[in-house]
Design an enzyme around this catalytic site. Structure first.
Site, PDB file in Angstrom:
ATOM      1  N   LYS B  96       0.685  -1.480  -0.202  1.00  0.00           N
ATOM      2  CA  LYS B  96       0.097   0.217   0.162  1.00  0.00           C
ATOM      3  C   LYS B  96       0.797   1.526   0.040  1.00  0.00           C
ATOM      4  CE  LYS B  96      -3.283   2.700   2.765  1.00  0.00           C
ATOM      5  NZ  LYS B  96      -3.493   2.643   4.061  1.00  0.00           N
ATOM      6  N   GLY B 157      -7.934   9.361  10.631  1.00  0.00           N
ATOM      7  CA  GLY B 157      -8.071   9.316  12.536  1.00  0.00           C
ATOM      8  C   GLY B 157      -9.078   9.532  12.957  1.00  0.00           C
ATOM      9  N   ALA B 183      -9.557   5.437   5.273  1.00  0.00           N
ATOM     10  CA  ALA B 183      -9.060   6.889   6.079  1.00  0.00           C
ATOM     11  C   ALA B 183     -10.864   6.992   5.981  1.00  0.00           C
ATOM     12  CB  ALA B 183      -7.894   7.497   5.961  1.00  0.00           C
ATOM     13  N   GLY B 184     -10.744   7.911   7.486  1.00  0.00           N
ATOM     14  CA  GLY B 184     -11.967   8.449   8.492  1.00  0.00           C
ATOM     15  C   GLY B 184     -13.244   7.942   8.959  1.00  0.00           C
ATOM     16  N   ASN B 205      -8.971   1.377  10.698  1.00  0.00           N
ATOM     17  CA  ASN B 205      -7.964   1.333  11.923  1.00  0.00           C
ATOM     18  C   ASN B 205      -8.350   1.829  13.478  1.00  0.00           C
ATOM     19  OD1 ASN B 205      -6.064   1.113  13.075  1.00  0.00           O
ATOM     20  ND2 ASN B 205      -4.020   1.329  11.850  1.00  0.00           N
ATOM     21  N   THR B 206      -8.556   3.057  13.312  1.00  0.00           N
ATOM     22  CA  THR B 206      -8.679   3.689  13.803  1.00  0.00           C
ATOM     23  C   THR B 206      -9.365   4.179  14.873  1.00  0.00           C
ATOM     24  OG1 THR B 206      -7.205   5.625  13.101  1.00  0.00           O
ATOM     25  CG2 THR B 206      -8.443   6.256  15.291  1.00  0.00           C
TER      26      THR B 206
END
Lengths: 417, 256
Positions: B96, B157, B183-184, B205-206
């Protein structure tokens, strides 16, 4: 100025004592702290003006609970909001600030806490900074590690599992020249994934050389952003030149370093103004160098050898926590390092709120890692410590304690590319 | 539905949930993979360890495809070097590409990402570039040899969800590669929404790392992603955006 900083040593000659006293009492005897010395590179930058304009006009007494509440409600924290969060009016809101800070920390860093250890390779110093244990008039055991000794210390540290190291020296170009520090960086690259430097400020080409030797992060503490107060505390030596120190991080970035770290030594001057200036120093440099990694530390004064009376004055743990929460809310993306100057209890608490990096297995002395890590007595001489630390935890203990808090200790997050 | 595979770089996956591993405790990774049903997990090469302690590779269950990322790279050259290092470390051919020239928002540098994608694809990597959703750049990435395109939903995040929804939809409509929203994504409902739009997979992830109960949140994401996928495959029904529609056809007057 508080007299408690001044300690005379019986080992100083009469001439040395006379010079010391004159430096302490007669401002005209001291060099102009705003004037560059020969060889000091001057760079063009607006950052200092921007930071000082805010700091000089900062009247924290005018902020009210209403301003603090508004700041906590705003999704992004403006400079004005940050000023409110640093003000005395925010003290009753410490718990709310901590909650918000924790949210911001977890967004950017998840549950991770980075670990590192400092390695002092020399404690010779040409400066007279009245609060520092290494100051040239303080009678301590001076020492500079040889190349072999540096390698030995690094092996001992690496064997403990540590992967990030911060190399420190006293500020003596004569005793610890750039070549010497560069060699230490090259050795460190063999044992560690990440090599940071906390040495006297140098010129851009020297930072470039040190980067080529393997260093990737530069820490310079401004001590205080109040140049007039700075003048009363740093009486002699290269460190006396306030603006050259201020521009050190910018020179380091121009020299190719990946990241830079900042701090005021809280307790030397008005800590609210110093905290404001430290964060704005980061803020404006980040706007100018958006690729750079930035981090803030938050040291408070600690007692030194021959002077037990040095302490952080009005910066108690509550105030320190307030500053750290405000830093986090204003600058969610920056690393925040809390050193072993603070207690284990404080560090355990603050990593859950705002801090993202802590040191472990710390010695601020010279050449004593083996005896400290293994308990093994050594006949080699050791150099005295810069200041007393509070949190003595080893890497293994720190690793376990952080894990037990439900956080993830991380030993390396860097690639030298 | 059984034949509905996610295909990246010639490899087939049943799961459409890609897990990030950067922000939570290593001993939770195994649980996260199990509860999320994930078959791909990202790995920051800079975090990969050569020492005994906390080697993340030890925590990743067998059979899971590693997706090393180039986080920490500030330009194409650094990303290429990190990708090559990942291959040397035995992380496989998937990579990635993440290139950030901004430490505050961690927004990807699209131009550098195209450059790195081109070099790495030529070297035989299965390249999955993280990017800001821009159609022209997405096309450049296709031409550069990308195996998928990973547009961001909102700042990394932030858990803010599909802030770039309209632009991701354009990529889904116009780009023939799998579009993986990265992301997000903060909530299962946001993941579901992206899947309903036709995203090929979701990366998170977050949202998991900061959940109160990580395994339970992993399950919730898994179900939301599956639900969104089914809805997409079923074809969304009529969605009324404002008021009721006229029951008499407007074109009823036309005779032939």
């Amino acid at each position: 100025m508080e007299n408690k900083f001044f300690v005379d040593s019986e080992f100083l000659s009469e001439a040395a004592l006379e010079r010391k006293h004159r430096l302490e009492t007669d401002p005209t005897f001291r060099k102009n702290h705003m004037e560059y010395m020969p060889g000091m590179e001057k760079i063009e930058s607006d950052v200092c003006d921007d930071v000082l304009a805010h700091m000089n006009s900062y009247d924290y007494s005018k902020y009210t609970a209403k301003d603090v509440k508004a700041a906590l409600e705003h999704e992004t924290c403006s400079i004005e909001d940050f000023k409110a969060l640093l003000s005395p009016a925010a003290e009753p809101f410490l718990e709310q600030m901590a909650q918000r800070a924790r949210l911001e920390t977890s967004k950017h860093f998840g549950n991770t806490v980075y670990l590192f250890t400092p390695l002092y390779i020399a404690n010779y110093c040409e400066n007279y900074c009245v609060y520092c244990g290494f100051n040239c008039y303080n009678h301590i055991n001076r020492m500079k590690l040889s190349t072999e000794q540096i390698e030995h210390e690094m092996k001992v540290i690496a064997d403990s599992g540590m992967e990030e190291i911060l190399i420190l020296t006293g500020e003596s170009r004569a005793k610890s020249d750039i070549q010497y520090i560069g060699e230490a960086c090259k050795t460190a690259r063999k044992y560690f994934r990440m090599v940071g430097l906390e040495i006297y400020p140098v010129n851009t080409d020297e930072y470039r050389y040190l980067h080529e030797c393997g260093a990737d992060y530069v820490t310079v503490f401004q001590e205080t952003y109040d140049a007039d107060r700075y003048e009363q505390l740093h009486l002699l030596g290269h460190k006396r030149i306030w603006p050259y120190r201020f521009d050190a991080q910018e020179r380091a970035l121009r020299g190719g370093m990946r990241g830079v770290a900042f701090s005021a030594l809280l307790g030397l001057a008005d800590f609210r103004k110093d905290a404001l200036a430290s964060a704005l120093h980061v803020y404006y440099l980040q706007r100018k160098y958006p690729h750079a990694e930035m981090s803030l530390s938050c040291p408070r004064l600690r007692p030194i050898i021959n002077n037990e009376n040095i302490n952080p004055l009005d910066v108690h743990e509550k105030q320190l926590c307030q500053v750290l929460c405000a830093y986090r809310i204003f600058l969610p993306f920056v690393g925040i390092t809390v050193s072993s100057r603070e207690s284990a209890e404080f560090r355990n608490g603050i990593v859950k709120i705002a801090a993202t990096k802590v040191s472990a297995g710390v010695s601020t002395g010279i050449g004593d890692h083996e005896s400290k890590y293994s308990g093994k007595e050594t006949e080699d001489t050791q150099g005295d410590e810069q200041f007393e630390i509070d949190d003595n935890r080893s890497l293994t203990k720190m690793y376990k304690d952080i894990s037990d808090e439900g956080l993830q200790p991380v030993l390396n997050d860097y690639l030298y590319v | 539905m059984n034949n509905d595979k996610l295909i990246i770089g010639g490899r087939e996956f049943d799961s459409r949930f890609i897990l990030g591993s950067g922000k939570y405790s290593l001993n939770l990774i195994e649980a996260a993979v199990k509860d999320a049903g994930a078959e791909i997990i990202t790995l920051a090469v800079r975090r990969a360890n050569t020492k005994d302690r906390e080697n993340i590779l030890d925590y990743i269950p067998k059979g899971v495809t590693l997706l090393p990322n180039t986080s920490g790279a500030r330009n194409a050259e650094e990303a290429v070097r990190i990708a090559r290092l990942a291959r040397e470390l035995g992380c496989g051919d998937f990579v990635k590409v993440e290139i950030m020239r901004d430490s505050k928002y961690l927004l990807p540098d699209n131009q550098e990402t195209v450059k790195a994608t081109e070099i790495l694809a030529k070297e035989g990597f299965v390249v999955m570039p993280y990017m800001y959703p821009d159609l022209n750049i997405a096309r450049d990435l296709v031409n550069a040899g990308a195996a998928a395109v990973m547009p961001l939903a909102s700042p990394i995040g932030s858990n803010k969800g599909l802030a770039t929804k309209d632009f991701i939809q354009i990529l889904i409509d116009e780009i023939d590669l799998p579009i993986i929203v990265d992301a997000g994504i903060g909530k299962p409902s946001q993941a579901c929404e992206a899947m309903e739009m036709g995203a090929a997979a979701i990366m998170a992830n977050t949202a998991l790392a900061t959940a109160g109960n990580l395994p339970l949140m992993a399950q919730a994401f898994r179900q939301a992603i599956e639900a969104g996928r089914k809805a997409y495959l079923a074809g969304l029904g009529r969605v009324l955006t404002r008021g009721a529609s006229a029951s008499d056809p407007l074109t009823g007057f036309l005779r032939n």
